[in-house]
Design an enzyme around this catalytic site. Structure first.
Site, short mmCIF file in Angstrom:
data_model
loop_
_atom_site.label_atom_id
_atom_site.label_comp_id
_atom_site.label_asym_id
_atom_site.label_seq_id
_atom_site.Cartn_x
_atom_site.Cartn_y
_atom_site.Cartn_z
N VAL A 177 0.83 -1.21 0.00
CA VAL A 177 0.00 0.00 0.00
C VAL A 177 0.87 1.26 0.00
CG1 VAL A 177 -1.86 1.22 1.17
CG2 VAL A 177 -1.79 -1.27 1.27
N LYS B 164 -7.53 -1.95 9.31
CA LYS B 164 -8.83 -2.30 9.92
C LYS B 164 -8.68 -2.94 11.29
CE LYS B 164 -7.59 -5.49 6.72
NZ LYS B 164 -7.05 -5.25 5.39
N GLU C 292 -10.71 5.12 4.75
CA GLU C 292 -11.40 4.55 3.58
C GLU C 292 -10.79 3.22 3.12
OE1 GLU C 292 -14.13 3.91 1.64
OE2 GLU C 292 -14.33 6.09 1.52
N GLY D 67 -11.11 -2.26 0.38
CA GLY D 67 -10.06 -1.76 -0.52
C GLY D 67 -10.45 -0.53 -1.30
N ILE E 215 -13.15 0.25 -2.88
CA ILE E 215 -14.56 0.66 -2.94
C ILE E 215 -14.78 1.81 -1.95
CG2 ILE E 215 -16.95 -0.04 -2.59
CD1 ILE E 215 -16.14 -2.92 -3.14
N GLY F 280 -0.14 -16.76 -2.98
CA GLY F 280 0.16 -15.61 -2.12
C GLY F 280 -1.07 -14.83 -1.73
N GLU G 186 -3.08 -14.23 4.14
CA GLU G 186 -2.27 -13.49 5.12
C GLU G 186 -1.26 -14.46 5.74
OE1 GLU G 186 -2.67 -10.29 6.41
OE2 GLU G 186 -4.59 -9.67 5.58
N LYS H 115 -13.76 -5.44 9.32
CA LYS H 115 -14.34 -4.46 8.39
C LYS H 115 -15.82 -4.26 8.70
CE LYS H 115 -11.08 -5.97 4.86
NZ LYS H 115 -10.87 -6.91 3.76
#
Ligand SMILES: NC(=O)c1ccc[n+]([C@@H]2O[C@H](COP(=O)([O-])OP(=O)(O)OC[C@H]3O[C@@H](n4cnc5c(N)ncnc54)[C@H](OP(=O)(O)O)[C@@H]3O)[C@@H](O)[C@H]2O)c1
Length: 432
Positions: free
Chosen positions: A16, A108, A132, A137, A139, A190, A193, A208
């Protein structure tokens, strides 16, 4: 005089974080035009300063300690994309707020555990915490709830919010493969997690849901009250048989406020195969929002990945650059109510699968148990699998609406009939 830039301190240079760097660098002019001021990164932090990170970081100061990054005088907004619900992410976020910075996070887990305290601290300091990217993700569901639907009373929030689980379930269905095989495929690709239980145990999606629920119903985040059940027990038999009855199995989050209190669950459910949720394939996410005035809104899109998640982080950053300050959970944190968890779920139809001895009166005994539990039957089907022994048969039942307690009562009675072979399965059917 040109407006002063908004200066970001970026903690985390993984999937990210590097996505954020790429957008800030590539779209500098567009962002400055939209925000009315430039947005720049001034300093970054990660664990390994020597790692090759597929981005030019030469113009940024490096901080080994995320807390030091969060409190730098040349940082206006602390962007936390490290992860983890305690440890450095929490310490640095608290330090940033105490130092008078706004915070943008994709985390989250941090918010599901500490969202209320962090939102209170931010508001006391006159700052804002935005997240957000933490839910679904790319959305823009937080914005949809806090802003686009601010004039509605939200009746229900539903969603498929873990792409890995949806990948596993849809792959089981399309390839006819058992859970264990597809789980291993997902691991090799992959998709899981480091702790796979965060995905397949429903924990990540539960985090979430708890955040959406807080915004939707004006309540404090209460992750501990989310009923959680992962997908590990979903069998290929149920996927196939549910399909024959017109349903698909999804790891579905549902939050709704009822007269009995707040219901929050993240569990495998059947949804109509023809519905938008039933049609959702692979790693895509979908959130369904129902408001009293607007009716039903369906948001669908990528729930993870570098571009989508960085897109959501940047939406929050640009809002802050514009001076747009919405309370983290849509209400001032002090005004969020303590939720009363519902003791029992809203009645729903159920799918029941069981194996019965193929002898006269077996079905009647099961039907009697259901009648005694106050459950009426909508559909019942006996399936004799080709090639299988004919001394028992699979029976599928779709009930009319029943409470989970009534279903549990009927299942306990089935055990006493003497016609049951093995354990029956009951899965809630979520009405959409
Ligand atoms: N990936 C997604 O699609 C996605 C989607 C939605 C939300 N999120 C959330 O976004 C956050 C980041 O996810 P990610 O996928 O980008 O993770 P990631 O690829 O594992 O990157 C994590 C980054 O944080 C750094 N880091 C970890 N611990 C640190 C510490 N103690 N001090 C300084 N830096 C530290 C790591 O440094 P090194 O590189 O040096 O190891 C790495 O750069 C998580 O909260 C995740 O839940 C991710």
């Amino acid at each position: 005089m040109p407006a002063a830039p908004l200066r970001l301190g970026l903690a985390g240079l993984g999937t990210v974080g590097i996505g954020v760097v790429k957008i800030v660098q590539r779209e500098a002019a567009l962002i400055a035009a939209r925000a009315g001021r430039p947005v720049v990164v001034t300093a970054v932090s990660a664990r390994d300063p020597k790692k090759n990170r597929d981005a030019d970081l030469s113009g940024y100061a490096w901080e080994t300690d995320p807390v030091a990054l969060a409190t730098r005088p040349d940082v206006d907004v602390f962007v936390e994309v490290m992860g983890g619900h305690d440890g450095p992410a929490k310490a640095a976020t608290e330090a940033a707020i105490a130092a008078g910075k706004d915070v943008v996070t994709a985390n989250k887990a941090l918010l599901a555990h500490h969202g209320q305290a962090l939102a209170l601290a931010a508001e006391a300091a006159g700052r804002t915490i935005r997240f957000e990217a933490a839910v679904a993700g790319g959305i823009p569901v937080i914005k949809a709830l806090t802003e686009g639907l601010a004039g509605n009373r939200i009746k229900r929030v539903m969603g498929v919010m873990n792409g890995t689980c949806n990948y596993i379930l849809t792959r089981m269905q399309s390839a006819g493969l058992p859970y264990e095989t597809v789980f291993e495929e997902a691991r090799q690709l992959g998709y899981l997690e480091a702790d796979p239980n965060l995905d397949v145990g429903g924990i990540d999606a539960g985090h979430k849901l708890s955040l959406l629920s807080a915004i939707a119903f004006g309540t404090r985040v209460s992750f501990d009250a989310v009923e959680l059940e992962g997908i590990g027990a979903v069998s290929i038999d149920d996927i196939r048989l549910a399909e024959q009855m017109g349903y698909r199995i999804k790891l579905l989050g549902v939050a709704q406020m009822t007269g009995r209190g707040l219901e929050q669950r993240m569990t495998p459910c059947l949804v109509p195969a023809a519905s938008p949720l039933g049609q959702l394939q692979g790693g895509t996410n979908m959130v369904v929002l129902e408001g009293d005035s607007v009716g039903q809104i369906v948001l669908r899109g990528p729930g993870a990945g570098q571009g989508p998640t960085a897109s959501a982080v940047m939406a929050d950053v640009i809002d802050l650059a514009r001076g747009c300050r919405v309370p983290a959970f849509g209400l001032p944190a002090a005004a969020l109510a303590e939720p009363v968890p519902a003791r029992s779920a809203t009645p729903a139809p159920y799918y029941l699968r069981m194996r019965l001895l193929d002898k006269p009166g077996a079905l009647a005994k099961i039907a009697t148990c259901m009648g005694d539990a106050g459950i009426s039957i909508d559909q019942m089907r006996q399936i004799n699998q080709p090639g299988e022994a004919d001394d028992d048969a699979i029976v599928l039942i779709v009930t009319h609406k029943a409470s989970p307690a009534d279903i549990a009562h009927a299942m306990a009675q089935f055990d006493r009939t003497g016609v049951l072979v093995g354990r029956p399965v009951a899965i809630r059917i979520e009405e959409i």
